[in-house]
Write a protein that holds these residues in place. Structure first.
Motif, PDB file in Angstrom:
ATOM      1  N   ASP A 187       6.813   1.478  10.182  1.00 28.45           N
ATOM      2  CA  ASP A 187       8.118   1.994  10.558  1.00 28.45           C
ATOM      3  C   ASP A 187       8.842   2.354   9.269  1.00 28.45           C
ATOM      4  O   ASP A 187       9.552   1.541   8.689  1.00 28.45           O
ATOM      5  CB  ASP A 187       8.908   0.957  11.353  1.00 28.45           C
ATOM      6  N   GLY A 188       8.622   3.579   8.802  1.00 30.38           N
ATOM      7  CA  GLY A 188       9.192   3.991   7.523  1.00 30.38           C
ATOM      8  C   GLY A 188       8.585   3.181   6.395  1.00 30.38           C
ATOM      9  O   GLY A 188       7.363   3.188   6.188  1.00 30.38           O
ATOM     10  N   ASP A 189       9.414   2.433   5.671  1.00 31.68           N
ATOM     11  CA  ASP A 189       8.921   1.638   4.536  1.00 31.68           C
ATOM     12  C   ASP A 189       8.530   0.224   4.933  1.00 31.68           C
ATOM     13  O   ASP A 189       8.212  -0.594   4.076  1.00 31.68           O
ATOM     14  CB  ASP A 189       9.968   1.585   3.422  1.00 31.68           C
ATOM     15  N   LEU A 190       8.537  -0.080   6.244  1.00 25.92           N
ATOM     16  CA  LEU A 190       8.164  -1.411   6.724  1.00 25.92           C
ATOM     17  C   LEU A 190       6.779  -1.385   7.355  1.00 25.92           C
ATOM     18  O   LEU A 190       6.440  -0.472   8.122  1.00 25.92           O
ATOM     19  CB  LEU A 190       9.168  -1.922   7.760  1.00 25.92           C
ATOM     20  N   LEU A 191       5.973  -2.398   7.035  1.00 26.40           N
ATOM     21  CA  LEU A 191       4.654  -2.562   7.632  1.00 26.40           C
ATOM     22  C   LEU A 191       4.648  -3.846   8.451  1.00 26.40           C
ATOM     23  O   LEU A 191       4.931  -4.928   7.931  1.00 26.40           O
ATOM     24  CB  LEU A 191       3.583  -2.652   6.538  1.00 26.40           C
ATOM     25  N   PHE A 192       4.341  -3.735   9.761  1.00 23.36           N
ATOM     26  CA  PHE A 192       4.233  -4.896  10.640  1.00 23.36           C
ATOM     27  C   PHE A 192       2.756  -5.127  10.941  1.00 23.36           C
ATOM     28  O   PHE A 192       2.066  -4.227  11.430  1.00 23.36           O
ATOM     29  CB  PHE A 192       4.997  -4.663  11.947  1.00 23.36           C
ATOM     30  N   VAL A 193       2.276  -6.334  10.627  1.00 22.29           N
ATOM     31  CA  VAL A 193       0.858  -6.659  10.780  1.00 22.29           C
ATOM     32  C   VAL A 193       0.696  -7.860  11.697  1.00 22.29           C
ATOM     33  O   VAL A 193       1.433  -8.847  11.576  1.00 22.29           O
ATOM     34  CB  VAL A 193       0.217  -6.972   9.403  1.00 22.29           C
ATOM     35  N   LYS A 194      -0.283  -7.773  12.602  1.00 21.74           N
ATOM     36  CA  LYS A 194      -0.660  -8.913  13.435  1.00 21.74           C
ATOM     37  C   LYS A 194      -2.129  -9.229  13.180  1.00 21.74           C
ATOM     38  O   LYS A 194      -2.962  -8.325  13.091  1.00 21.74           O
ATOM     39  CB  LYS A 194      -0.425  -8.610  14.918  1.00 21.74           C
ATOM     40  N   TRP A 195      -2.422 -10.524  13.091  1.00 21.46           N
ATOM     41  CA  TRP A 195      -3.780 -10.977  12.784  1.00 21.46           C
ATOM     42  C   TRP A 195      -4.107 -12.158  13.680  1.00 21.46           C
ATOM     43  O   TRP A 195      -3.283 -13.068  13.849  1.00 21.46           O
ATOM     44  CB  TRP A 195      -3.861 -11.378  11.309  1.00 21.46           C
ATOM     45  N   MET A 196      -5.305 -12.160  14.239  1.00 20.60           N
ATOM     46  CA  MET A 196      -5.731 -13.258  15.099  1.00 20.60           C
ATOM     47  C   MET A 196      -6.564 -14.259  14.306  1.00 20.60           C
ATOM     48  O   MET A 196      -7.643 -13.944  13.822  1.00 20.60           O
ATOM     49  CB  MET A 196      -6.543 -12.726  16.284  1.00 20.60           C
ATOM     50  N   SER A 205       6.011  -6.551   5.716  1.00 20.61           N
ATOM     51  CA  SER A 205       5.998  -6.363   4.273  1.00 20.61           C
ATOM     52  C   SER A 205       6.520  -4.972   3.919  1.00 20.61           C
ATOM     53  O   SER A 205       6.392  -4.029   4.697  1.00 20.61           O
ATOM     54  CB  SER A 205       4.582  -6.538   3.717  1.00 20.61           C
ATOM     55  N   THR A 206       7.105  -4.873   2.730  1.00 20.76           N
ATOM     56  CA  THR A 206       7.540  -3.574   2.228  1.00 20.76           C
ATOM     57  C   THR A 206       6.695  -3.109   1.045  1.00 20.76           C
ATOM     58  O   THR A 206       6.954  -2.040   0.492  1.00 20.76           O
ATOM     59  CB  THR A 206       9.017  -3.633   1.769  1.00 20.76           C
ATOM     60  N   ILE A 207       5.694  -3.897   0.657  1.00 19.18           N
ATOM     61  CA  ILE A 207       4.956  -3.578  -0.572  1.00 19.18           C
ATOM     62  C   ILE A 207       3.434  -3.646  -0.438  1.00 19.18           C
ATOM     63  O   ILE A 207       2.728  -3.120  -1.289  1.00 19.18           O
ATOM     64  CB  ILE A 207       5.371  -4.534  -1.713  1.00 19.18           C
ATOM     65  N   HIS A 208       2.910  -4.284   0.601  1.00 19.25           N
ATOM     66  CA  HIS A 208       1.471  -4.527   0.678  1.00 19.25           C
ATOM     67  C   HIS A 208       0.756  -3.512   1.574  1.00 19.25           C
ATOM     68  O   HIS A 208       1.349  -3.011   2.535  1.00 19.25           O
ATOM     69  CB  HIS A 208       1.203  -5.936   1.221  1.00 19.25           C
ATOM     70  N   PRO A 209      -0.526  -3.258   1.284  1.00 18.94           N
ATOM     71  CA  PRO A 209      -1.339  -2.487   2.222  1.00 18.94           C
ATOM     72  C   PRO A 209      -1.766  -3.368   3.387  1.00 18.94           C
ATOM     73  O   PRO A 209      -1.563  -4.586   3.357  1.00 18.94           O
ATOM     74  CB  PRO A 209      -2.555  -2.084   1.371  1.00 18.94           C
ATOM     75  N   VAL A 210      -2.359  -2.769   4.411  1.00 17.53           N
ATOM     76  CA  VAL A 210      -2.801  -3.539   5.579  1.00 17.53           C
ATOM     77  C   VAL A 210      -3.957  -4.454   5.207  1.00 17.53           C
ATOM     78  O   VAL A 210      -3.926  -5.660   5.471  1.00 17.53           O
ATOM     79  CB  VAL A 210      -3.227  -2.598   6.723  1.00 17.53           C
ATOM     80  N   TYR A 211      -4.987  -3.882   4.579  1.00 13.04           N
ATOM     81  CA  TYR A 211      -6.205  -4.657   4.320  1.00 13.04           C
ATOM     82  C   TYR A 211      -6.838  -4.163   3.036  1.00 13.04           C
ATOM     83  O   TYR A 211      -6.967  -2.960   2.804  1.00 13.04           O
ATOM     84  CB  TYR A 211      -7.181  -4.490   5.483  1.00 13.04           C
ATOM     85  N   SER A 212      -7.229  -5.102   2.179  1.00  8.97           N
ATOM     86  CA  SER A 212      -7.836  -4.726   0.895  1.00  8.97           C
ATOM     87  C   SER A 212      -9.164  -5.440   0.667  1.00  8.97           C
ATOM     88  O   SER A 212      -9.579  -5.647  -0.471  1.00  8.97           O
ATOM     89  CB  SER A 212      -6.866  -5.032  -0.249  1.00  8.97           C
ATOM     90  N   GLY A 213      -9.823  -5.844   1.760  1.00  8.59           N
ATOM     91  CA  GLY A 213     -11.148  -6.443   1.646  1.00  8.59           C
ATOM     92  C   GLY A 213     -11.168  -7.956   1.598  1.00  8.59           C
ATOM     93  O   GLY A 213     -12.240  -8.553   1.418  1.00  8.59           O
ATOM     94  N   ASP A 214     -10.038  -8.625   1.771  1.00  9.17           N
ATOM     95  CA  ASP A 214      -9.995 -10.094   1.720  1.00  9.17           C
ATOM     96  C   ASP A 214     -10.678 -10.693   2.949  1.00  9.17           C
ATOM     97  O   ASP A 214     -10.565 -10.163   4.057  1.00  9.17           O
ATOM     98  CB  ASP A 214      -8.552 -10.593   1.668  1.00  9.17           C
ATOM     99  N   THR A 215     -11.360 -11.811   2.745  1.00  2.00           N
ATOM    100  CA  THR A 215     -11.969 -12.544   3.849  1.00  2.00           C
ATOM    101  C   THR A 215     -11.636 -14.024   3.719  1.00  2.00           C
ATOM    102  O   THR A 215     -11.224 -14.497   2.660  1.00  2.00           O
ATOM    103  CB  THR A 215     -13.508 -12.378   3.861  1.00  2.00           C
TER     104      THR A 215
END
Length: 267
Positions: A187-196, A205-215
């Motif tokens: 939503d513009g500069d806001l990222l809303f993430v849901k994780w199970m 978050s306003t600064i992070h990507p969704v996924y960068s390969g973390d496990t």
């Protein structure tokens, strides 16, 4: 106790004037300790300049004193005491704090959580480029956009249904979603993430990507056999939030003993 009984942090004459204002909006609950508090706050800022990651959270200081400003927090190890809003570094160092005394006369109308974070973030002292981590009491689109305008990043868990939070039912997570499932919306500069994970986790978050390969490693039962350790994907926001130190300040305080703290003794 004898020393405390004769210790005055403020002018006794002005304290007497303030006592006459009890029951009115002009009464200052912290008049007797305000000089000491301001001195501590000034030194907290001057002695140590924090690194990039900061956290805002509540801290309870236990006391048995009879005070009108004493609070109860069910989720804290110390349930009854003085409630402080704290800006802390990831190592637990207190950068600034505010003692909660009830409804403020200088409220902005944007909510207590907004006023607390905006009041603790002193851009003149800190500068810009910091990342502020918050829990779901503070996280809101209004606050995060304000911090972004100040040159600060923000990340934290959020409450579903809060004003300004984008929600869609299409392709949303359900209780049957497999562990490691990720959903997101911008939503513009806001990222809303849901994780199970073991349950649904929601972060903004306003600064992070969704996924960068973390496990992350999790145990999973496969059929009738034994549990096996498997790797599941984890969003970048979850990884960074866990490193952000939201609860470090509470952990460094520990559970308080029976003795009253200095502030409550003077009050």
């Amino acid at each position: 106790m004898a020393i405390l009984a004769n210790l005055h942090m403020s002018d006794p004459a002005k304290s007497a004037e303030n006592d006459q204002k009890k029951g009115t909006d002009d009464y200052d609950h912290l008049h007797r300790v305000r000089p000491l508090m301001e001195m501590i706050q000034l030194n907290c800022k001057a002695i140590y300049h924090p690194r990039q990651h900061l956290a805002v959270d509540e801290r309870m200081v236990g006391t048995k004193a009879r005070l009108s400003i004493k609070q109860y927090m069910k989720a804290k190890p110390t349930k009854w005491g003085l409630k402080f809003f704290v800006l802390a570094a990831t190592n637990g160092y207190t950068i600034d704090f505010k003692l909660y005394t009830g409804k403020s006369k200088t409220a902005s109308g944007k909510g207590l959580s907004f006023d607390v974070v905006a009041g603790l973030i002193d851009k003149g002292n800190l500068g810009s480029g910091y990342i502020v981590y918050t829990d779901n009491f503070y996280t809101s689109p209004l606050l995060y956009r304000h911090l972004r305008q100040q040159g600060l990043g923000a990340c934290g868990t959020y409450r579903q249904g809060r004003v300004g939070v984008r929600t869609i039912q299409e392709n949303a997570l359900t209780k049957k979603s497999p562990r490691g499932s990720i959903r997101w919306i911008r939503d513009g500069d806001l990222l809303f993430v849901k994780w199970m994970d073991t349950r649904e986790v929601s972060l903004c978050s306003t600064i992070h990507p969704v996924y960068s390969g973390d496990t992350v490693q999790r145990w999973k039962k496969t059929g009738d056999g034994p549990h096996q350790l498997i790797s599941i994907p984890r969003p970048t926001t979850v990884t960074e939030y866990n490193m952000g130190g939201v609860d470090t300040s509470d952990q460094s305080t520990g559970k308080q003993g029976d003795g009253p703290p200095l502030f409550s003794s003077i009050l």
